[in-house]
Design a protein around this motif. Structure first.
Motif, short mmCIF file in Angstrom:
data_model
loop_
_atom_site.label_atom_id
_atom_site.label_comp_id
_atom_site.label_asym_id
_atom_site.label_seq_id
_atom_site.Cartn_x
_atom_site.Cartn_y
_atom_site.Cartn_z
N HIS A 90 -30.74 -17.55 14.87
CA HIS A 90 -31.06 -18.98 14.83
C HIS A 90 -29.88 -19.78 15.39
N PHE A 91 -30.19 -20.75 16.22
CA PHE A 91 -29.13 -21.54 16.85
C PHE A 91 -28.50 -22.56 15.90
N ARG A 92 -29.27 -23.09 14.99
CA ARG A 92 -28.80 -24.23 14.20
C ARG A 92 -27.86 -23.78 13.08
N ASP A 93 -26.81 -24.59 12.86
CA ASP A 93 -25.88 -24.31 11.76
C ASP A 93 -26.42 -24.91 10.47
N ALA A 94 -25.62 -24.84 9.41
CA ALA A 94 -26.08 -25.30 8.09
C ALA A 94 -26.44 -26.78 8.08
N SER A 95 -25.84 -27.55 8.98
CA SER A 95 -26.13 -28.98 9.04
C SER A 95 -27.27 -29.29 10.00
N GLY A 96 -27.84 -28.23 10.61
CA GLY A 96 -28.96 -28.43 11.51
C GLY A 96 -28.59 -28.70 12.95
N GLN A 97 -27.30 -28.56 13.28
CA GLN A 97 -26.85 -28.86 14.63
C GLN A 97 -26.88 -27.61 15.52
N LEU A 98 -27.10 -27.83 16.82
CA LEU A 98 -26.99 -26.75 17.80
C LEU A 98 -25.54 -26.59 18.22
N PRO A 99 -25.13 -25.40 18.62
CA PRO A 99 -23.78 -25.23 19.17
C PRO A 99 -23.63 -26.08 20.43
N PRO A 100 -22.41 -26.52 20.75
CA PRO A 100 -22.19 -27.23 22.01
C PRO A 100 -22.60 -26.35 23.18
N ASP A 101 -23.00 -26.98 24.30
CA ASP A 101 -23.45 -26.22 25.46
C ASP A 101 -22.43 -25.17 25.89
N GLY A 102 -21.14 -25.49 25.75
CA GLY A 102 -20.11 -24.56 26.16
C GLY A 102 -20.08 -23.28 25.34
N GLN A 103 -20.65 -23.33 24.13
CA GLN A 103 -20.65 -22.15 23.25
C GLN A 103 -21.98 -21.40 23.27
N LEU A 104 -23.00 -22.01 23.85
CA LEU A 104 -24.34 -21.42 23.78
C LEU A 104 -24.42 -20.06 24.48
N GLN A 105 -23.77 -19.94 25.64
CA GLN A 105 -23.83 -18.68 26.36
C GLN A 105 -23.23 -17.55 25.54
N ASP A 106 -22.06 -17.77 24.95
CA ASP A 106 -21.43 -16.75 24.11
C ASP A 106 -22.30 -16.43 22.91
N PHE A 107 -22.91 -17.44 22.32
CA PHE A 107 -23.77 -17.26 21.14
C PHE A 107 -24.93 -16.32 21.49
N ILE A 108 -25.59 -16.59 22.60
CA ILE A 108 -26.75 -15.79 23.00
C ILE A 108 -26.33 -14.37 23.37
N HIS A 109 -25.23 -14.26 24.12
CA HIS A 109 -24.75 -12.92 24.52
C HIS A 109 -24.33 -12.10 23.32
N THR A 110 -23.67 -12.74 22.35
CA THR A 110 -23.26 -12.02 21.15
C THR A 110 -24.46 -11.52 20.37
N SER A 111 -25.46 -12.38 20.21
CA SER A 111 -26.67 -11.99 19.49
C SER A 111 -27.36 -10.82 20.19
N LEU A 112 -27.49 -10.90 21.50
CA LEU A 112 -28.14 -9.83 22.25
C LEU A 112 -27.35 -8.53 22.14
N HIS A 113 -26.02 -8.61 22.24
CA HIS A 113 -25.19 -7.40 22.13
C HIS A 113 -25.39 -6.75 20.76
N GLU A 114 -25.46 -7.54 19.71
CA GLU A 114 -25.67 -7.00 18.36
C GLU A 114 -27.04 -6.32 18.26
N SER A 115 -28.05 -6.95 18.86
CA SER A 115 -29.39 -6.35 18.84
C SER A 115 -29.41 -5.02 19.59
N LEU A 116 -28.82 -5.00 20.77
CA LEU A 116 -28.80 -3.77 21.56
C LEU A 116 -28.08 -2.65 20.83
N THR A 117 -26.97 -2.99 20.17
CA THR A 117 -26.22 -1.98 19.42
C THR A 117 -27.04 -1.43 18.27
#
Length: 318
Positions: A90-117
């Protein structure tokens, strides 16, 4: 088990998709803790039995507890036989906010890497947004990262899991998402208005919540007094039962499979008997024209009331 094309992805998937949330974490009415769940060995054996029986489409997510790990163990050495769909954190943090655009790529890549592992693979067949609300669907950075992953071959298809008709319509408008997973069942048929459009656009539709967390089964009895009208409506489906649909779960699942635009119906399977029932239900004999029309006419008159998270917060599902 028959297969249907998953939109324009080039993949063919079993009509029944194995829903992996129930094997990964406590989920659904009457499941309170891990003591109500299968053991790891039992879950792995169930996944292998499903594959052996002809189910090739398995749905999971980073948010589904140990579900991905179980599938990784179950399908080690058999990766080419399965179509794996998983969902990003899930993208949203506890306050309901999305990560800044600059962090979104890392967030998605990290999630995908964890899934693949966890899944013990180097690619996903379908990588999906989890709870893709309108702000997430409007975010150009998110869409661009998913497209880059597809171009690189790390994922074969992009997907979005939506809840509302407006979200599904927006996902179709974007033209970015190859697969859309959405809720649709006897009680709540609102998403059906977009099925024909999705088919015209060659978007693969995967239907979830066909049993509405078990309400469209024997669990839909003796409900909280606040749900009296819902329980009465569920009881009225008895008049639609016949030799081909002898019980409510069979009717509810065949109703989903009777929609020609739908590639697969997602069924939560966490017991061998549920697997047997799913296999028996997906027999290619679905609702005829008149039977299907009667079922369509018996949608719940106030579908907005069918808000299970709200019911849970109110204590109506205890």
């Amino acid at each position: 088990m028959r297969k249907r094309p998953l939109g324009n992805t080039g993949m063919e998937v079993s009509e029944v998709a194995f829903g992996g949330v129930e094997i990964g974490m406590p989920y659904g009415i009457g499941v309170e803790s891990t003591s109500d769940m299968l053991s790891e060995a039992e879950a792995v054996a169930l996944l292998r039995a499903a594959l052996d029986a002809g189910i090739n489409f398995f749905d999971t997510a980073r948010m589904y507890g140990i579900s991905e790990n179980l599938m990784g163990k179950a399908f080690a050495g058999r990766r080419a036989e399965v179509v794996l769909a998983s969902k990003c954190w899930h993208f949203r943090d506890a306050s309901g906010q999305l990560p800044p655009d600059g962090q979104l790529q890392d967030f998605i890549h990290t999630s995908l890497h964890e899934s693949l592992t966890a899944l013990q693979t180097d690619y996903l067949d379908v990588f999906m947004l989890h709870q893709a609300d309108r702000e997430i669907l409007e975010n150009e950075t998110i869409a661009a990262v998913f497209q880059e992953l597809k171009k690189a071959g790390t994922i074969r298809a992009t997907g979005a899991s939506t809840y509302t008709v407006a979200e599904t319509e927006q996902a179709l408008d974007a033209g970015t998402w190859d697969v859309i997973q959405l809720p649709f069942n006897l009680l709540d048929q609102r998403q059906g208005v977009l099925f024909a459009r999705a088919q015209r656009q060659d978007v693969g539709l995967v239907v979830r919540s066909v049993l509405l967390k078990g309400l469209l089964s024997d669990r839909g009895q003796n409900l909280h007094p606040a749900l009296q009208q819902v329980e009465k409506h569920i009881a009225d489906y008895q008049e639609l039962l016949d030799a081909d649909c002898p019980d409510l779960p069979t009717l509810a699942t065949k109703f989903g499979l009777s929609q020609p635009e739908v590639a697969a119906v997602l069924v939560g399977i966490d017991r061998p008997e549920y697997l047997r029932q799913a296999l028996a239900t997906a027999d290619g004999k679905y609702l005829g024209t008149l039977h299907l029309e009667r079922a369509r006419q018996q949608a719940y008159p106030d579908p907005a009331f069918l808000n299970l998270p709200h019911w849970d917060r109110m204590g109506w599902l205890k």
